[in-house]
Motif scaffolding. Structure first.
Motif, PDB file in Angstrom:
ATOM      1  N   ASP A 183       0.831  -1.202   0.000  1.00  0.00           N
ATOM      2  CA  ASP A 183       0.000   0.000   0.000  1.00  0.00           C
ATOM      3  C   ASP A 183       0.865   1.252   0.000  1.00  0.00           C
ATOM      4  O   ASP A 183       0.470   2.293  -0.530  1.00  0.00           O
ATOM      5  CB  ASP A 183      -0.906  -0.002   1.235  1.00  0.00           C
ATOM      6  N   GLN A 184       2.051   1.148   0.596  1.00  0.00           N
ATOM      7  CA  GLN A 184       2.959   2.299   0.621  1.00  0.00           C
ATOM      8  C   GLN A 184       3.331   2.710  -0.804  1.00  0.00           C
ATOM      9  O   GLN A 184       3.524   3.897  -1.090  1.00  0.00           O
ATOM     10  CB  GLN A 184       4.223   1.946   1.415  1.00  0.00           C
ATOM     11  N   TRP A 185       3.419   1.746  -1.701  1.00  0.00           N
ATOM     12  CA  TRP A 185       3.746   2.014  -3.103  1.00  0.00           C
ATOM     13  C   TRP A 185       2.589   2.739  -3.786  1.00  0.00           C
ATOM     14  O   TRP A 185       2.769   3.737  -4.462  1.00  0.00           O
ATOM     15  CB  TRP A 185       4.068   0.697  -3.803  1.00  0.00           C
ATOM     16  N   PHE A 186       1.386   2.237  -3.580  1.00  0.00           N
ATOM     17  CA  PHE A 186       0.211   2.903  -4.148  1.00  0.00           C
ATOM     18  C   PHE A 186       0.077   4.327  -3.603  1.00  0.00           C
ATOM     19  O   PHE A 186      -0.293   5.257  -4.323  1.00  0.00           O
ATOM     20  CB  PHE A 186      -1.057   2.108  -3.828  1.00  0.00           C
ATOM     21  N   LEU A 187       0.373   4.492  -2.319  1.00  0.00           N
ATOM     22  CA  LEU A 187       0.238   5.807  -1.700  1.00  0.00           C
ATOM     23  C   LEU A 187       1.206   6.814  -2.319  1.00  0.00           C
ATOM     24  O   LEU A 187       0.892   8.002  -2.438  1.00  0.00           O
ATOM     25  CB  LEU A 187       0.478   5.702  -0.184  1.00  0.00           C
ATOM     26  N   ALA A 188       2.371   6.343  -2.734  1.00  0.00           N
ATOM     27  CA  ALA A 188       3.337   7.244  -3.383  1.00  0.00           C
ATOM     28  C   ALA A 188       2.745   7.833  -4.663  1.00  0.00           C
ATOM     29  O   ALA A 188       2.939   9.022  -4.965  1.00  0.00           O
ATOM     30  CB  ALA A 188       4.633   6.494  -3.689  1.00  0.00           C
ATOM     31  N   PHE A 189       2.022   7.019  -5.421  1.00  0.00           N
ATOM     32  CA  PHE A 189       1.382   7.514  -6.644  1.00  0.00           C
ATOM     33  C   PHE A 189       0.283   8.517  -6.309  1.00  0.00           C
ATOM     34  O   PHE A 189       0.124   9.538  -6.982  1.00  0.00           O
ATOM     35  CB  PHE A 189       0.821   6.345  -7.458  1.00  0.00           C
ATOM     36  N   LEU A 190      -0.489   8.228  -5.271  1.00  0.00           N
ATOM     37  CA  LEU A 190      -1.548   9.158  -4.862  1.00  0.00           C
ATOM     38  C   LEU A 190      -0.960  10.487  -4.411  1.00  0.00           C
ATOM     39  O   LEU A 190      -1.476  11.558  -4.757  1.00  0.00           O
ATOM     40  CB  LEU A 190      -2.369   8.533  -3.731  1.00  0.00           C
ATOM     41  N   ARG A 191       0.124  10.435  -3.656  1.00  0.00           N
ATOM     42  CA  ARG A 191       0.749  11.676  -3.192  1.00  0.00           C
ATOM     43  C   ARG A 191       1.325  12.475  -4.352  1.00  0.00           C
ATOM     44  O   ARG A 191       1.237  13.697  -4.375  1.00  0.00           O
ATOM     45  CB  ARG A 191       1.841  11.347  -2.171  1.00  0.00           C
ATOM     46  N   GLY A 192       1.898  11.771  -5.321  1.00  0.00           N
ATOM     47  CA  GLY A 192       2.467  12.472  -6.472  1.00  0.00           C
ATOM     48  C   GLY A 192       1.410  13.156  -7.319  1.00  0.00           C
ATOM     49  O   GLY A 192       1.714  14.069  -8.105  1.00  0.00           O
ATOM     50  N   CYS A 193       0.158  12.733  -7.165  1.00  0.00           N
ATOM     51  CA  CYS A 193      -0.962  13.328  -7.921  1.00  0.00           C
ATOM     52  C   CYS A 193      -1.894  14.105  -7.001  1.00  0.00           C
ATOM     53  O   CYS A 193      -3.044  14.399  -7.378  1.00  0.00           O
ATOM     54  CB  CYS A 193      -1.737  12.233  -8.635  1.00  0.00           C
ATOM     55  N   LYS A 194      -1.445  14.405  -5.803  1.00  0.00           N
ATOM     56  CA  LYS A 194      -2.230  15.153  -4.819  1.00  0.00           C
ATOM     57  C   LYS A 194      -3.597  14.498  -4.584  1.00  0.00           C
ATOM     58  O   LYS A 194      -4.620  15.156  -4.465  1.00  0.00           O
ATOM     59  CB  LYS A 194      -2.383  16.610  -5.245  1.00  0.00           C
ATOM     60  N   HIS A 195      -3.562  13.177  -4.553  1.00  0.00           N
ATOM     61  CA  HIS A 195      -4.747  12.344  -4.305  1.00  0.00           C
ATOM     62  C   HIS A 195      -5.833  12.519  -5.361  1.00  0.00           C
ATOM     63  O   HIS A 195      -7.015  12.274  -5.096  1.00  0.00           O
ATOM     64  CB  HIS A 195      -5.290  12.574  -2.891  1.00  0.00           C
ATOM     65  N   ASP A 196      -5.443  12.907  -6.553  1.00  0.00           N
ATOM     66  CA  ASP A 196      -6.339  12.835  -7.708  1.00  0.00           C
ATOM     67  C   ASP A 196      -6.294  11.383  -8.188  1.00  0.00           C
ATOM     68  O   ASP A 196      -5.304  10.939  -8.784  1.00  0.00           O
ATOM     69  CB  ASP A 196      -5.861  13.782  -8.808  1.00  0.00           C
ATOM     70  N   VAL A 197      -7.355  10.647  -7.926  1.00  0.00           N
ATOM     71  CA  VAL A 197      -7.339   9.200  -8.144  1.00  0.00           C
ATOM     72  C   VAL A 197      -7.165   8.855  -9.620  1.00  0.00           C
ATOM     73  O   VAL A 197      -6.419   7.928  -9.972  1.00  0.00           O
ATOM     74  CB  VAL A 197      -8.626   8.561  -7.578  1.00  0.00           C
ATOM     75  N   GLU A 198      -7.834   9.558 -10.510  1.00  0.00           N
ATOM     76  CA  GLU A 198      -7.740   9.240 -11.935  1.00  0.00           C
ATOM     77  C   GLU A 198      -6.324   9.451 -12.452  1.00  0.00           C
ATOM     78  O   GLU A 198      -5.796   8.645 -13.218  1.00  0.00           O
ATOM     79  CB  GLU A 198      -8.753  10.071 -12.732  1.00  0.00           C
ATOM     80  N   LYS A 199      -5.692  10.540 -12.061  1.00  0.00           N
ATOM     81  CA  LYS A 199      -4.294  10.788 -12.455  1.00  0.00           C
ATOM     82  C   LYS A 199      -3.386   9.695 -11.891  1.00  0.00           C
ATOM     83  O   LYS A 199      -2.473   9.214 -12.566  1.00  0.00           O
ATOM     84  CB  LYS A 199      -3.827  12.159 -11.959  1.00  0.00           C
ATOM     85  N   SER A 200      -3.648   9.320 -10.654  1.00  0.00           N
ATOM     86  CA  SER A 200      -2.821   8.289 -10.005  1.00  0.00           C
ATOM     87  C   SER A 200      -2.930   6.964 -10.746  1.00  0.00           C
ATOM     88  O   SER A 200      -1.932   6.260 -10.947  1.00  0.00           O
ATOM     89  CB  SER A 200      -3.252   8.110  -8.550  1.00  0.00           C
ATOM     90  N   LYS A 201      -4.130   6.604 -11.152  1.00  0.00           N
ATOM     91  CA  LYS A 201      -4.335   5.361 -11.891  1.00  0.00           C
ATOM     92  C   LYS A 201      -3.590   5.392 -13.221  1.00  0.00           C
ATOM     93  O   LYS A 201      -2.944   4.403 -13.604  1.00  0.00           O
ATOM     94  CB  LYS A 201      -5.825   5.140 -12.141  1.00  0.00           C
ATOM     95  N   ARG A 202      -3.649   6.524 -13.914  1.00  0.00           N
ATOM     96  CA  ARG A 202      -2.952   6.631 -15.202  1.00  0.00           C
ATOM     97  C   ARG A 202      -1.449   6.499 -15.017  1.00  0.00           C
ATOM     98  O   ARG A 202      -0.770   5.846 -15.816  1.00  0.00           O
ATOM     99  CB  ARG A 202      -3.289   7.968 -15.881  1.00  0.00           C
TER     100      ARG A 202
END
Length: 613
Positions: free
Chosen positions: A362-381
C-alpha cells in the motif's frame, strides 16, 4: 492440577528465577481458575493448567500480572486479528510460510537450564510477496506451542538468532512503529515471552532504522543484549554453542529442512487448539474491564492520533505531526481519504493483473496518490504507465539486476545520492546528482538516469519527505565537457521527464547546479523546455563558490566534500550501493509485473498513451 513434572535442575531454576514451588504453583493456578470463572468470555473455555502456569511463570507468579496478560491475550484476538487470530494451519498463506521456515526453535538447549534458542530466518522471505504480519502470526503460533510444551522456554526464556541476510525494503517498510509495538505487546504483555538475548546475523547497513524501532519498546537491560554480526559468527559461538545449531549456521545438529518439517507438522497438529482459542474473545459491550485497542497497545501515548481501525486495513507508515500537516496542506491527504483512495488503486492494479501473484505494498500505491495530490484518476494513469516502462523505456527500466557487473560499477561511482538529512522535518529530500563522475568513464547520461530511477523507487517506498514534500536536486557538473553535454538532447530530456513526472510521480522542487561549465547554457535551455513557469524560476546556477547555495541547502545536510558537516561522499556511496542491492527482489518483481501487464478490454486506450519517445 495437571502440569508436567520438572527435572531437578529446572525445579531449582524455577524457584530462583520465577518464584515457583509446587505449593505456590497449586495455589496460584487455583486463584487463576477462580478469576477465570468471573470472566464472562473465559468462564466456559477449556483452558489447561499447563497453559495457565506458562502465564504465571512469565509473570514470576505475580497473580495480578498473570491475569492482565491472560486478559490481554484474548483481547488481542479482537483488536489485532492480523497477528493474533484467524490462525488456520492449512491456510495457503500459513502453509507457504511454514514450508519456508521463518521461525524455527532449535531442538537442543546449550545446558539443562539454558533458554530455548529460536532461529528467525527473515532472510528466507521475499518482502514483495509476503506480509510481515503473516510471518509474525506464524511465529506467535509456534510460541504458543512452546508455552505449552517447553519448560526451558517458560522458565529460562528465549534466545533469538535473527538472520537478516539480503534483507530488503519489502520487509523493512512493513516494520512500522505500530506493528513493532503490537509485536512487543503480544510477546511480552500477553504471551509472557522473556527474551534473554538477540543475535542478529548478516546485519547490513539498512538494518539500523528497523532495529531502532524495535528498541523503542525494550527495557534498558534488554537493549544491551542485542548483538550484531556480519558474516563472521565466531563471537556468537561463545554464547550459542555449535552443538545446538544446524549445519547451515556452522553447527552440528542436523539441517534447516529437518527443523522446517518438524515445526510444520507440529503446527498442523495444533489446528484444534488455534480454532478453540481464536473463538474466545471478550464482549466489550458487556465486560466492565474490556480494553480498547489503544489502551491495550499503549499506542496513544507513543504515537499521537493513530487510527487503529485504519491501520488494520492498510500497511502504510504513520507520518510525523509536521509531515501530516504538510500532507494535508500540499497534497490533500487526510485519514479519511487514504483508505478510500488506496482501495481504488488496488482495484486498478488487479484489473491489469488478473492472475498476478505479486502484492504491491500500500505504501507504493500511496506514493502515486501523493504524487498526484490524491487525484485518483491521475494516479491510476501514472500507475498504469509505470508498468509499461520496461517496454517503452528499456534503457532506463530494463536489466536492473543490482548484482550485474555494469550496475555494480555505476553504484560504486556514486552518481545519484539522496542525502541522509532534510533541512527541516517537513522539507524536501535533497539528492546529489554527480554528473561529474561520468567524466573519464565509459558510462553515459542514460546510465546515470537508470541509477537515478532505481534510487527514486526506493525513495517512493521509504521516504515520506520525498513523497509528501518533493525533491531538491544538487547537480555537480565539475569538468563536464562536450562529450557529456552533447548527450543532453531534447529527446533524452523529454523521456526523462515523462518517466519521472508521468509515471514515477517525482515532484521536483528546485535544482541547484554547481561547478557550472561554460557550455551549460544550452543544456539548461533544453531542460527548461519541460518545466513549469514556477519551476523555471527555481533553477540556480553556481560556479565554484557555493555560498549562495548554502542559503537554500545548508551545510548541516551536505557532505564535507561540498563544504558540509554531514559525513562524506564515500559513506553515502556505500550506503546507497547496499540499499539498492537489498532491493534486488523488488526490481525482479517489476520485470515480472511489466511482462504480465495487460490493458483491460473494457479500457479504450490509445497505444500512444503508453509510449515514451
Amino acid at each position: 492440577m495437571t502440569v508436567r513434572a520438572l527435572s531437578s535442575v529446572l525445579r531449582k531454576k524455577a524457584e530462583e528465577e520465577v518464584n515457583e514451588t509446587p505449593n505456590v504453583a497449586d495455589a496460584a493456578i487455583a486463584q487463576l481458575r477462580d478469576w477465570l470463572h468471573q470472566k464472562p468470555h473465559l468462564r466456559a473455555a477449556k483452558i489447561p493448567d499447563q497453559w495457565l502456569i506458562a502465564f504465571l511463570r512469565g509473570s514470576k507468579f505475580n497473580i495480578n500480572k498473570a491475569q492482565e496478560k491472560l486478559d490481554t491475550y484474548y483481547t488481542l484476538k479482537t483488536i489485532a486479528p492480523e497477528i493474533a487470530a484467524n490462525r488456520h494451519p492449512f491456510d495457503a498463506s500459513i502453509q507457504e510460510i511454514l514450508k519456508i521456515g521463518f521461525f524455527l526453535p532449535l531442538r537442543k538447549c546449550s545446558t539443562d537450564t539454558s533458554p530455548r534458542t529460536c532461529l528467525v530466518r527473515v532472510a528466507a522471505f521475499n518482502g514483495t510477496k509476503h506480509s510481515l504480519t503473516d510471518l509474525i502470526k506464524v511465529a506467535l503460533m509456534i510460541i504458543e506451542i512452546l508455552l505449552i510444551e517447553d519448560d526451558n522456554f517458560t522458565i529460562c526464556g528465549e534466545e533469538a538468532i535473527v538472520d537478516v541476510k539480503n534483507l530488503g525494503f519489502g520487509i523493512i517498510s512493513q516494520w512500522t512503529p505500530t506493528l513493532a509495538k503490537k509485536v512487543v505487546t503480544c510477546a511480552e504483555k500477553s504471551l509472557s515471552v522473556r527474551l534473554k538475548s538477540m543475535h542478529v546475523l548478516n546485519a547490513g547497513k539498512g538494518l539500523k532504522a528497523a532495529l531502532q524501532l524495535f528498541k523503542l519498546f525494550l527495557g534498558s537491560k534488554m537493549k544491551t543484549r542485542i548483538h550484531l554480526y556480519h558474516k563472521d559468527y565466531e563471537k556468537m559461538y561463545r554464547t550459542v554453542d555449535k552443538s545446538i545449531l544446524p549445519v547451515e549456521y556452522g553447527g552440528t545438529d542436523g539441517h534447516i529442512q529437518d527443523l522446517i518439517d518438524h515445526w510444520k507438522m507440529k503446527v498442523e497438529t495444533y489446528s484444534d487448539w488455534y480454532a478453540q482459542h481464536d473463538s474466545i474473545r471478550p464482549d466489550e459491550s458487556k465486560s466492565s474491564d474490556a480494553k480498547n485497542s489503544a489502551n491495550v497497545l499503549g499506542i496513544v501515548n507513543c504515537f499521537k492520533k493513530l487510527d487503529i481501525d485504519l491501520f488494520r486495513k492498510m500497511k502504510v507508515r504513520e507520518l510525523s505531526e509536521a509531515l501530516r500537516k504538510k500532507a494535508e496542506e500540499e497534497i490533500n491527504e487526510n485519514d479519511r481519504n487514504i483508505e478510500t483512495n488506496l482501495e481504488v488503486m488496488r482495484k486498478c492494479f488487479n484489473e491489469h493483473f488478473e492472475d498476478h501473484t505479486i502484492r504491491p505494498l500500500d505504501q507504493w500505491f500511496l506514493a502515486f496518490l501523493r504524487g498526484c495530490k490524491h487525484d485518483v484518476e491521475k494516479s491510476k494513469r501514472k500507475l498504469e504507465k509505470y508498468y509499461t516502462l520496461k517496454k517503452s523505456a528499456p534503457d532506463f527500466f530494463a536489466n536492473r539486476n543490482p548484482t550485474d557487473e555494469k550496475i555494480q560499477a555505476l553504484l560504486k561511482l556514486g552518481l545519484f545520492l539522496p542525502l541522509r538529512q532534510c533541512v527541516k522535518e517537513d522539507s524536501p529530500r535533497t539528492c546529489l546528482v554527480r554528473v561529474s563522475q561520468l567524466c573519464n568513464s565509459q558510462y553515459s547520461l542514460v546510465d546515470l538516469t537508470k541509477i537515478g530511477f532505481m534510487t527514486a523507487e526506493i525513495l517512493l517506498l521509504e521516504d515520506d519527505n520525498f513523497t509528501v514534500v518533493g525533491e531538491e536536486i544538487v547537480a555537480d557538473m565539475k569538468n563536464v565537457g562536450f562529450s557529456i553535454l552533447s548527450q543532453w538532447t531534447p529527446s533524452l530530456v523529454r523521456r526523462m521527464f515523462t518517466c519521472a513526472q508521468n509515471a514515477l510521480t517525482v515532484r521536483l522542487k528546485s535544482l541547484h547546479i554547481i561547478n557550472a561549465p561554460r557550455g551549460l547554457k544550452a543544456a539548461v535551455s533544453i531542460f527548461k523546455m519541460f518545466l513549469t513557469a514556477k519551476l523555471k524560476r527555481r533553477i540556480y546556477i553556481y560556479n565554484e563558490d557555493y555560498e549562495g547555495m548554502y542559503e537554500y541547502v545548508p551545510k548541516s545536510i551536505l557532505p564535507v566534500e561540498y563544504g558540509g558537516t554531514a559525513g562524506n561522499i564515500q559513506d553515502l556511496t556505500d550506503y546507497w550501493k547496499a540499499k539498492i542491492e537489498s532491493h534486488g527482489d523488488w526490481y525482479a518483481e517489476f520485470d515480472k509485473a511489466c511482462d504480465e501487464f495487460k490493458i483491460p478490454k473494457k479500457t479504450t486506450t490509445n497505444n500512444s498513451a503508453h509510449t515514451i519517445s
